[in-house]
Enzyme design. Structure first.
Site, PDB file in Angstrom:
ATOM      1  CG  HIS A 157      49.039   0.927  29.580  1.00 29.61           C
ATOM      2  ND1 HIS A 157      47.692   1.001  29.322  1.00 29.61           N
ATOM      3  CD2 HIS A 157      49.147   0.336  30.779  1.00 29.61           C
ATOM      4  CE1 HIS A 157      47.018   0.486  30.345  1.00 29.61           C
ATOM      5  NE2 HIS A 157      47.899   0.076  31.240  1.00 29.61           N
ATOM      6  CG  ASP A 176      49.358  -0.423  35.043  1.00 27.71           C
ATOM      7  OD1 ASP A 176      48.785  -0.891  36.047  1.00 27.71           O
ATOM      8  OD2 ASP A 176      48.746   0.003  34.052  1.00 27.71           O
ATOM      9  CG  HIS A 206      46.355  -4.930  37.975  1.00 28.03           C
ATOM     10  ND1 HIS A 206      47.047  -5.094  36.795  1.00 28.03           N
ATOM     11  CD2 HIS A 206      46.358  -3.597  38.226  1.00 28.03           C
ATOM     12  CE1 HIS A 206      47.446  -3.916  36.338  1.00 28.03           C
ATOM     13  NE2 HIS A 206      47.050  -2.987  37.190  1.00 28.03           N
ATOM     14  CD  GLU A 224      46.441   0.148  39.282  1.00 25.31           C
ATOM     15  OE1 GLU A 224      47.516   0.396  38.676  1.00 25.31           O
ATOM     16  OE2 GLU A 224      45.622  -0.689  38.871  1.00 25.31           O
ATOM     17  CD  GLU A 280      43.509  -2.461  36.372  1.00 21.73           C
ATOM     18  OE1 GLU A 280      43.104  -1.303  36.552  1.00 21.73           O
ATOM     19  OE2 GLU A 280      44.382  -2.754  35.513  1.00 21.73           O
ATOM     20  CD  GLU A 281      46.400  -2.869  32.737  1.00 23.96           C
ATOM     21  OE1 GLU A 281      45.603  -2.086  32.184  1.00 23.96           O
ATOM     22  OE2 GLU A 281      47.374  -2.488  33.406  1.00 23.96           O
TER      23      GLU A 281
END
Length: 450
Positions: A417, A167, A138, A226, A201-202
């Site tokens: 994140h 990510d 993603h 991932e 995706e998030e």
């Protein structure tokens, strides 16, 4: 309404909470955990490919710098369009047929409610081999536009830093370089090679999830990129055979407004009722089963001197299995029948955002082969059998699979994140490129049986 007058109801609520906690516990003996895949003997190294993947590290880092330089938060449609265009052009240059497919959240989504989302880049190339292989990652991140200036791409020793680098821009870059490497070598010994890069995706993949499920039923193997392990001192390389299911709970309480100073007893405090319901449910679930609920967002009132007539909250629910979400939903709906404040109304919605990824025999065979390839490099590769709370798109691909799905083909990293310390290991690039390329080659040729 005074605090003292609430105590009997609070006691009743606590008792109901204890009873409901018992209702969430499993009613039958726990099933035995699936046996771990048998150890795979190390596999011979393709020396030419190994040299090529090591030589690819420099160009890979240049690609990563380009991707990190395009901010692409899940709701940053402009950035996502730019990034989708960049990815699509690279795949076209590698000889793939490319579609950029728009997506939109369903109207019943509790937060996005039909909103336009980032597009999917879907690319295919036909071959002459035995199996169809799909690579997924993603391109969206959790960050707001403007945050990239505080964490630009940079390399410091063995660490490559940047916003969204772990990510999942490292995963997008790996896929691009695997596809390009195979194309340069003239390798097409697969029935079809597919790539799906999505932009939602998030936020749970509400727009791309159904298409990912469709593709999972069309390809013999799906490899999701991932992150492949922690970059901390105690971390190591891994692939995953399980991820968690995720649900979104939205609770709305409707009460009655009144003057908070002159006539609070005439109101029905929606905030009190909301707090009561959240506190009752915080112990629901079963840690042994990975079933948990966490309330993360709440809103009530807009004036200090008015009893709030409305209050809302959103919770994040995780589980190792899809069936356990049913337990949580039933317990929450039963719980709201017991109220702290009469004459309030409670509405609760339970939205299944992402299914759990549960492995099958094909997935385990792919994982065993991956350990053998990594072992040939003299490096260990852990097969992670149990989910740890995170959910990924491997779950959508694995919902009705034609063959096997395997997660975590990406680089080892740290700080996903976060906004000040996200990085991946440069030394991991060569081995992971080799692993991914060999898995495509060996799967495409039909050399991995299940």
């Amino acid at each position: 309404m005074s605090f003292v007058s609430l105590r009997p109801s609070l006691l009743a609520g606590a008792l109901a909470s204890a009873l409901l906690l018992g209702a969430c516990a499993p009613m039958a003996p726990k099933a035995a955990a699936p046996a771990a895949p048998a150890a795979q003997a190390t596999l011979p190294v393709d020396a030419a490919l190994r040299a090529q993947t090591q030589a690819e590290v420099g160009p890979y880092l240049k690609t990563l710098e380009t991707l990190v330089g395009i901010e692409s938060g899940s709701r940053d449609l402009e950035g996502l369009r730019q990034l989708a265009g960049t990815v699509a052009e690279r795949l076209r240059q590698a000889g793939m047929q490319v579609e950029v497919k728009p997506t939109r959240a369903p109207g019943f989504h509790p937060q996005l409610k039909g909103a336009e989302l980032g597009s999917m880049v879907y690319a295919t190339r036909k071959g002459t081999g035995a199996k169809k292989v799909l690579l997924i990652a993603h391109m969206d991140t959790v960050y707001q536009r403007g945050m990239g200036a505080k964490q630009p791409f940079r390399i410091d020793g063995d660490r490559a830093y940047g916003l969204g680098i772990a990510d999942d821009k490292q995963g997008v870059a790996l896929i691009l370089h695997v596809v390009e490497l195979l194309a340069r070598n003239g390798f097409n010994d697969y029935a079809e090679l597919g790539v799906l890069i999505n932009g939602d995706e998030e936020v749970g993949s509400p727009g791309s999830g159904p298409f990912l499920t469709e593709l999972g039923g069309a390809y013999d193997a799906v490899f999701s990129f991932e992150g492949g392990g922690s970059a901390t001192a105690k971390g190591g390389d891994m692939v995953r055979l399980a991820t968690s299911s995720i649900a979104i709970v939205e609770m709305k309480v409707t009460g009655k407004a009144s003057h908070a100073g002159a006539a609070p007893e005439q109101g029905r405090n929606a905030l009190y009722e909301l707090a009561h319901q959240m506190l009752k449910s915080r112990q629901f679930g079963d840690p042994a089963k990975g079933l948990q609920i966490n309330w993360t967002v709440a809103n009530a009132g807009n004036s200090r001197n008015v009893i709030p007539a409305e209050a809302t909250a959103i919770a994040d629910v995780r589980s190792l299995t899809n069936a356990d979400l049913d337990l949580m939903e039933a317990s929450l709906k039963k719980s709201i029948e017991d109220k702290l404040i009469p004459d309030t109304k409670i509405d609760l919605s339970f939205y299944r955002s992402r299914p759990a990824f549960v492995s099958n025999a094909a997935s385990r065979a792919l994982a065993q082969h991956a350990t053998g390839l990594y072992g040939g490099l003299g490096m260990p590769l852990e097969i992670r059998e149990r989910a740890t709370g995170g959910g990924t798109d491997a779950a959508f691909a694995g919902l009705r699979p034609r063959g096997g799905v395997l997660e975590s083909f990406g680089l080892r990293g740290f700080g996903a994140h976060s906004n000040d310390d996200e990085y991946v290991l440069v030394s991991n690039v060569g081995p992971r490129l080799y692993l991914a390329a060999r898995m495509v080659m060996d799967t495409g040729r039909g050399q991995i049986g299940w």
